[in-house]
Design a protein around this motif. Structure first.
Motif, mmCIF file in Angstrom:
data_model
loop_
_atom_site.group_PDB
_atom_site.id
_atom_site.type_symbol
_atom_site.label_atom_id
_atom_site.label_comp_id
_atom_site.label_asym_id
_atom_site.label_seq_id
_atom_site.Cartn_x
_atom_site.Cartn_y
_atom_site.Cartn_z
ATOM 1 N N VAL A 79 -0.599 8.929 4.370
ATOM 2 C CA VAL A 79 -1.166 7.940 5.286
ATOM 3 C C VAL A 79 -0.022 7.276 6.046
ATOM 4 N N SER A 80 -0.243 7.065 7.341
ATOM 5 C CA SER A 80 0.805 6.415 8.138
ATOM 6 C C SER A 80 0.189 5.614 9.280
ATOM 7 N N GLN B 3 -3.532 4.567 10.531
ATOM 8 C CA GLN B 3 -4.480 5.024 9.514
ATOM 9 C C GLN B 3 -4.714 3.949 8.446
ATOM 10 N N TRP B 4 -3.710 3.119 8.175
ATOM 11 C CA TRP B 4 -3.851 2.077 7.152
ATOM 12 C C TRP B 4 -4.948 1.083 7.519
ATOM 13 N N ALA C 8 0.825 -1.207 0.000
ATOM 14 C CA ALA C 8 0.000 0.000 0.000
ATOM 15 C C ALA C 8 0.858 1.256 0.000
ATOM 16 N N THR C 9 2.020 1.189 0.626
ATOM 17 C CA THR C 9 2.909 2.354 0.676
ATOM 18 C C THR C 9 3.519 2.675 -0.692
ATOM 19 N N THR D 254 -10.135 -1.662 4.247
ATOM 20 C CA THR D 254 -9.268 -0.853 5.086
ATOM 21 C C THR D 254 -8.596 0.128 4.134
ATOM 22 N N PHE E 113 -2.430 9.477 -0.377
ATOM 23 C CA PHE E 113 -1.951 8.150 0.008
ATOM 24 C C PHE E 113 -0.551 8.244 0.615
ATOM 25 N N GLU F 261 -5.572 0.300 3.650
ATOM 26 C CA GLU F 261 -4.543 -0.512 2.988
ATOM 27 C C GLU F 261 -5.128 -1.297 1.818
#
Length: 188
Positions: free
Chosen positions: A146-147, A150-151, A41-42, A164, A143, A166
């Motif tokens: 987000v950290s 929050q995922w 997701a990152t 989610t 995006f 993620e």
């Protein structure tokens, strides 16, 4: 401005896509080749930006060619680009809802109704290119910010699908990647 005759036909109606595409969260797409379950997701922010570059290259093509459908029931390259722009916009709204509210229910969105109402085939490719780039950057930045916990925040579609942040990120990236494949034939 009237639409050139070769762009309009009684058969221009798109067959609605009623598939539940959430399966892409479980296995690689056999068409475009994206292995969504393996996407971190990152990495989605960078993937959105890279995908937007691909769309900008497509939109730099011949305007008449961009408007031409390969067959009456398949969107033109311009229509796909408009759709991707609107997906980026919609997912930004939904991402912000997930980050700001507990378990929001997303409003329904009919992509085919939007395409008709917004007259995708009549839009100007250079304008769409700018709007797509702007929407992609806004979504990528969101995006990218987000950290941590929050995922794990959640959001829900009216059909019962629950995400989610993620899984939402991974689900999102398949759409523009798949549509770029639809237009270019290039798998990831």
């Amino acid at each position: 401005m009237s639409t050139p005759e070769h762009l309009v036909s009684p058969a221009d109606a798109i067959v609605p896509d009623t598939k539940d595409w959430t399966w892409v969260l479980e296995r690689a797409c056999p068409d475009c080749g994206l292995d969504t379950p393996a996407v971190a997701a990152t990495d989605v922010a960078a993937m959105v930006r890279a995908n937007a570059e691909g769309w900008l290259a497509v939109l730099a093509g011949d305007e008449d060619g961009l408007r031409r459908r390969p067959s009456p029931e398949i969107w033109s390259d311009l229509e796909y680009a408009c759709h991707v722009r609107d997906v980026f916009r919609l997912f930004l709204v939904r991402l912000n809802l997930m980050l700001d509210q507990d378990g929001p229910l997303f409003a329904n969105w009919d992509q085919d109704e939007t395409a008709a109402a917004e007259r995708y085939r009549e839009q100007l490719p250079r304008v769409v290119a700018g709007e797509l780039a702007e929407a992609a950057e806004a979504l990528a930045a969101a995006f990218g910010a987000v950290s941590g916990e929050q995922w794990g925040r959640t959001g829900n579609r009216s059909d019962g699908a629950r995400f989610t942040v993620e899984s939402f990120a991974r689900y999102l990236i398949h759409d523009p990647v798949h549509h770029l494949f639809d237009v270019t034939g290039e798998r990831v």
